[in-house]
Enzyme design. Structure first.
Site, PDB file in Angstrom:
ATOM      1  N   GLY A  82     -40.815 -36.481 -49.568  1.00 44.12           N
ATOM      2  CA  GLY A  82     -42.106 -37.123 -49.390  1.00 44.12           C
ATOM      3  C   GLY A  82     -41.917 -38.627 -49.509  1.00 44.12           C
ATOM      4  O   GLY A  82     -40.815 -39.135 -49.297  1.00 44.12           O
ATOM      5  N   GLU A  83     -42.949 -39.342 -49.877  1.00 43.55           N
ATOM      6  CA  GLU A  83     -42.855 -40.779 -50.104  1.00 43.55           C
ATOM      7  C   GLU A  83     -42.614 -40.976 -51.597  1.00 43.55           C
ATOM      8  O   GLU A  83     -43.486 -40.723 -52.420  1.00 43.55           O
ATOM      9  CB  GLU A  83     -44.140 -41.472 -49.670  1.00 43.55           C
ATOM     10  N   SER A  84     -41.388 -41.399 -51.946  1.00 41.46           N
ATOM     11  CA  SER A  84     -40.973 -41.363 -53.344  1.00 41.46           C
ATOM     12  C   SER A  84     -41.827 -42.249 -54.246  1.00 41.46           C
ATOM     13  O   SER A  84     -42.128 -41.882 -55.391  1.00 41.46           O
ATOM     14  CB  SER A  84     -39.495 -41.747 -53.465  1.00 41.46           C
ATOM     15  N   ILE A 137     -35.242 -37.886 -42.760  1.00 43.02           N
ATOM     16  CA  ILE A 137     -36.483 -38.615 -42.517  1.00 43.02           C
ATOM     17  C   ILE A 137     -36.621 -39.709 -43.573  1.00 43.02           C
ATOM     18  O   ILE A 137     -36.843 -39.419 -44.748  1.00 43.02           O
ATOM     19  CB  ILE A 137     -37.704 -37.676 -42.566  1.00 43.02           C
ATOM     20  N   ARG A 138     -36.449 -40.965 -43.155  1.00 48.34           N
ATOM     21  CA  ARG A 138     -36.438 -42.082 -44.114  1.00 48.34           C
ATOM     22  C   ARG A 138     -35.567 -41.715 -45.310  1.00 48.34           C
ATOM     23  O   ARG A 138     -35.953 -41.880 -46.470  1.00 48.34           O
ATOM     24  CB  ARG A 138     -37.854 -42.421 -44.588  1.00 48.34           C
ATOM     25  N   ARG A 153     -32.396 -45.707 -51.916  1.00 47.40           N
ATOM     26  CA  ARG A 153     -33.651 -45.269 -51.303  1.00 47.40           C
ATOM     27  C   ARG A 153     -33.721 -45.772 -49.859  1.00 47.40           C
ATOM     28  O   ARG A 153     -33.385 -46.899 -49.549  1.00 47.40           O
ATOM     29  CB  ARG A 153     -34.820 -45.831 -52.124  1.00 47.40           C
ATOM     30  N   GLU A 170     -35.920 -27.508 -45.793  1.00 49.50           N
ATOM     31  CA  GLU A 170     -37.175 -26.763 -45.650  1.00 49.50           C
ATOM     32  C   GLU A 170     -37.793 -26.933 -44.269  1.00 49.50           C
ATOM     33  O   GLU A 170     -38.719 -26.183 -43.908  1.00 49.50           O
ATOM     34  CB  GLU A 170     -38.169 -27.184 -46.733  1.00 49.50           C
ATOM     35  N   HIS A 205     -33.717 -32.504 -45.321  1.00 49.17           N
ATOM     36  CA  HIS A 205     -34.824 -31.562 -45.517  1.00 49.17           C
ATOM     37  C   HIS A 205     -34.474 -30.157 -45.019  1.00 49.17           C
ATOM     38  O   HIS A 205     -34.851 -29.781 -43.897  1.00 49.17           O
ATOM     39  CB  HIS A 205     -36.062 -32.045 -44.752  1.00 49.17           C
ATOM     40  N   CYS A 264     -34.497 -35.073 -50.510  1.00 51.26           N
ATOM     41  CA  CYS A 264     -34.932 -36.399 -50.060  1.00 51.26           C
ATOM     42  C   CYS A 264     -35.545 -37.192 -51.222  1.00 51.26           C
ATOM     43  O   CYS A 264     -34.823 -37.633 -52.114  1.00 51.26           O
ATOM     44  CB  CYS A 264     -35.886 -36.263 -48.873  1.00 51.26           C
TER      45      CYS A 264
END
Length: 253
Positions: A47-49, A143-144, A109, A205, A203, A79
Site C-alpha cells: 500500500g502507501e507506506s 508497484i512503487r 522506500r 497477492e 506483490h 511491499c
C-alpha cells in the site's frame, strides 16, 4: 482451519485474503491492537507506506505490532509491509515514518521509482521452487516498490533483481547517491527471510501463483499453529492444480 490476520489499514489486504481463501485458509482483517491477541500469524500488505504508518500510529498499533514480532509469531510483509518490518529505511519523505522492525536489513522506500515506473519481472526463486514446486521463476509485480540494500548475516536472501549500474541508491532533497561502478549491472534484494519473518518487495497477492502464500503458511505450521490443517489444505491445492481455478478478485495471470 488456520486463521491468518491481515493488517487492513490500507492497500491490498483484500487480495491477500482472497489468495488465502484459494488455499483453503481464512484471512481476518486486523485494524486494532486488541485484535492481534486473537491471531498467531500476520500479513502486512502493500500500500502507501506513509499513509499506513499514520493510520497505524492513529490506532496505536505500533507497540502491539512490535510485541507481536518479538514473540516470534510469523509475519510476512509485502511491499509497504516489507518497509514496516525493516530495522532501517532510507529514501523516506521528510520526517520519515515509524517502523515495526524485526528484519535486520536496510530498505530503500520507492527504490524503483514512482507509480508510472511500476513493472513486472520474472524472478529466480530457487528456495520457493524447492519448497513449493512449480517453475524456478516467479512473476513479480513491482508497484512503487522498495528494495533491500543490505542485510545482516542471519537474513536469508530468497530473490534478487538485476539493475543498471547507474541506478540511484539513495536520494532526497539534499543529496543523491548513485552507484559509480563500471560493471554493467548489480543485483538488488527483493525477498528475504529471517526466522519467522518474511519480506517481499513485490506483490504475490496480485498474481495467480499462490506459492508465496503457501510458503508462509508452512512457516506458520512450523511454529506449531494448526499443523494438520495447514498440511491438508496445501496438499489439497496441489492435487487439484489441474482443475480450473475461480478467482474472486482481479489478478495478473
Amino acid at each position: 482451519m488456520v486463521v491468518v490476520g491481515v493488517l487492513a489499514l490500507q492497500g491490498s489486504f483484500n487480495e491477500h485474503i482472497a489468495a488465502l481463501r484459494r488455499l483453503g485458509m481464512k484471512g481476518v482483517e486486523i485494524r486494532k491492537p486488541e485484535q492481534l491477541q486473537s491471531i498467531s500469524s500476520l500479513i502486512i500488505p502493500g500500500g502507501e507506506s506513509t499513509t499506513m504508518a499514520k493510520l497505524a500510529e492513529f490506532h496505536n498499533l505500533f507497540p502491539a505490532l512490535r510485541e507481536f514480532v518479538k514473540m516470534g509469531k510469523p509475519v510476512w510483509g509485502t511491499c509497504a509491509g516489507l518497509i514496516f518490518l525493516a530495522n532501517k529505511a532510507v529514501g523516506q519523505k521528510e520526517g520519515g515514518q515509524e517502523l515495526v522492525g524485526g528484519l535486520n536489513c536496510t530498505v530503500h522506500r520507492n527504490y524503483f521509482g514512482s507509480q508510472i515506473q511500476s513493472f513486472e519481472a520474472e524472478l529466480l526463486v530457487p528456495e520457493l521452487a524447492s519448497q513449493e514446486g512449480g517453475p524456478e521463476t516467479f512473476r513479480g509485480v513491482f508497484i512503487r516498490a522498495p528494495a533491500v540494500l543490505e542485510v545482516g548475516p542471519e537474513v536469508e536472501v530468497l530473490a534478487d533483481y538485476p539493475i543498471p549500474s547507474n541506478k540511484v541508491l539513495y536520494s532526497s532533497s539534499a543529496v543523491e547517491i548513485q552507484e559509480e561502478s563500471a560493471v554493467p549491472e548489480k543485483k538488488v534484494i527483493v525477498a528475504i527471510k529471517q526466522g519467522n519473518l518474511l519480506g517481499t518487495a513485490f506483490h504475490p497477492e496480485l498474481t495467480a501463483d499462490t506459492r508465496w502464500h503457501s510458503y508462509f503458511l508452512k512457516m506458520v505450521r512450523d511454529v506449531g499453529e494448526g499443523t494438520s490443517n495447514t498440511t491438508v489444505a496445501v496438499s489439497e491445492v496441489a492435487s487439484s492444480s489441474d482443475r480450473q481455478t475461480k478467482y474472486d478478485l482481479p489478478i495478473f495471470r
